[in-house]
Enzyme design. Structure first.
Site, PDB file in Angstrom:
ATOM      1  N   ASP A 150      -2.430  -1.117  12.477  1.00 48.64           N
ATOM      2  CA  ASP A 150      -2.090  -2.025  11.751  1.00 48.64           C
ATOM      3  C   ASP A 150      -2.624  -3.347  11.732  1.00 48.64           C
ATOM      4  OD1 ASP A 150      -0.519  -2.838   9.643  1.00 48.64           O
ATOM      5  OD2 ASP A 150       1.289  -2.635  10.584  1.00 48.64           O
ATOM      6  N   ASP A 210       3.583  -2.339   1.902  1.00 51.61           N
ATOM      7  CA  ASP A 210       4.536  -1.481   2.390  1.00 51.61           C
ATOM      8  C   ASP A 210       5.702  -0.995   1.142  1.00 51.61           C
ATOM      9  OD1 ASP A 210       3.522  -2.537   4.466  1.00 51.61           O
ATOM     10  OD2 ASP A 210       5.499  -3.174   5.706  1.00 51.61           O
TER      11      ASP A 210
END
Ligand code: GLA
Length: 384
Positions: A150, A210
């Protein structure tokens, strides 16, 4: 062929070989979109060894494993400190990572973990910056089978144009570590990752920011992938983010839509709810075999939008067995009768239509098929 011609042919052949993209050494992994569970959407930083074991127990016994859910993935917040040699250790919520991996493997499941190429993860825990090989070796020693990587604080130490090299660095480190590890890129779709994700060893890459447990947001993530279908295929998938099914803020019909869209997109199916405490209707959505078969179709094609009128849409995708999957979507506020004209889905003549959610053959239809689709719901069919 005279010598000169032979040499010329040889050079052309060699150039051809050089010009071909290097086959990703990970391509045997994720031949179909990865399926499993990830801790983040429900537990965020409240994840622990006990939570992960409970998820593994649930998958192994509730029908999910049989349906294809294999990966049990810890997201952020597992990391503790590095020791004097720089080796990363988990925090106190994870007393023994190797033992946890063995527990998961003992159930015939696979184990996933999370890190960042930056000094810190998104939640502020230790990242893999300048420790890539060491961390990859640690993961391999623990028995890790899946790494979500990430971007997060990497933005503070790298230029954006270095992003490809940064991801490749970890891919190379994983290869060097010698254990097959699915490599999941998470950088929110920056720099058109779909164009290069596979070439740096990615088995999947997030295409958006997200997801949240909200119908419009879920739809936005899915719909953003229209046009990206040519980048997806066996071993390398577009990822609209993990599932929110069962987390409580969408209606049943909206979760059915969520699952249907992800399956049409050939998206990774990582459940993001509390598997140890889920309602039977949540499990039913997650495990419908005919719907999952569309996600896991060996041809690995991603659907695209073939028709749209206001809040009504139809998506289609061809399947390996020659039939076509179609999804009739109603984003409006009332039930709507939606007509699928076969030609829009690239299908002609008379077809047998089957409803996948209901496991029902609906009969033979010529040129078109119409169905009532409820508010925020779908009708999911195959044409054969
Ligand atoms: C980012 C990712 C999420 C999750 C969190 C963890 O926001 O996109 O999926 O991994 O970090 O901190």
């Amino acid at each position: 062929m005279n010598r000169m011609l032979r040499t010329a042919a040889g050079v052309i052949l060699l150039l051809g070989i050089i010009a071909l993209p290097a086959p990703s050494q990970n391509n045997k992994l994720a031949a179909t979109p990865p399926m499993g569970w990830n801790s983040w959407n429900h537990f965020a930083c409240k994840v622990s060894d006990a939570v992960v074991r409970a998820a593994a127990d649930a998958i192994a016994t509730n029908g999910m494993k049989k349906a294809g859910y294999i990966y049990v993935n810890i997201d952020d917040c597992w990391q503790g400190r590095r020791d004097t040699k720089g080796v990363i250790h988990p925090n106190t919520k994870f007393p023994d990572m190797k033992a946890l991996a063995e527990y998961i493997h003992g159930k015939g499941l696979k184990f996933g973990i999370y890190s960042s190429p930056g000094p810190k993860t998104c939640a502020g825990y230790a990242g893999s910056y300048e420790r890539e090989e060491q961390d990859a070796a640690t993961y391999a020693a623990w028995g890790v089978d899946y790494l979500k990587y990430d971007w997060c604080s990497a933005a503070e130490v790298y230029k954006a144009e270095e992003m490809q090299d940064v991801y490749k660095k970890m891919h190379d480190a994983l290869l060097k570590a010698g254990r097959p590890i699915v490599f999941s890129l998470c950088q929110y779709g920056l720099r058109k990752v779909w164009e290069w994700g596979a070439s740096v060893g990615g088995n999947s890459w997030r295409t958006t920011d997200d997801i949240t447990d909200d119908y419009d947001h879920m739809y936005f993530n899915a719909r953003s992938e229209d046009g990206l279908e040519k980048y997806a295929g066996p071993g390398h998938w577009n990822d609209p983010d993990m599932l929110e099914i069962g987390n409580g803020h969408m209606t049943h019909d909206e979760y059915v839509t969520h699952m249907s869209m992800w399956c049409m997109l050939a998206a990774p199916l990582l459940a993001g709810n509390d598997l140890a405490r889920m309602k039977p209707e949540t499990l039913a959505i997650l495990t419908n075999p005919e719907v999952i078969a569309i996600d896991q179709d060996p041809k690995g094609l991603q659907a695209h939008v073939v028709w749209q009128e206001g809040p009504f849409e139809i998506w289609a995708k061809p399947l390996a067995n020659g039939s076509t999957a179609a999804l009739l979507i109603n984003r409006g506020e009332d039930t709507e009768n939606i007509t699928l004209h076969f030609k829009d889905a690239g299908v002609f003549g008379s077809k047998k239509v089957r409803n996948l959610w209901d496991h029902k053959d609906l009969g033979q239809f010529t040129n078109s098929f119409a169905a009532d689709v409820v508010r925020h719901g779908v009708v999911f069919v195959t044409l054969n």
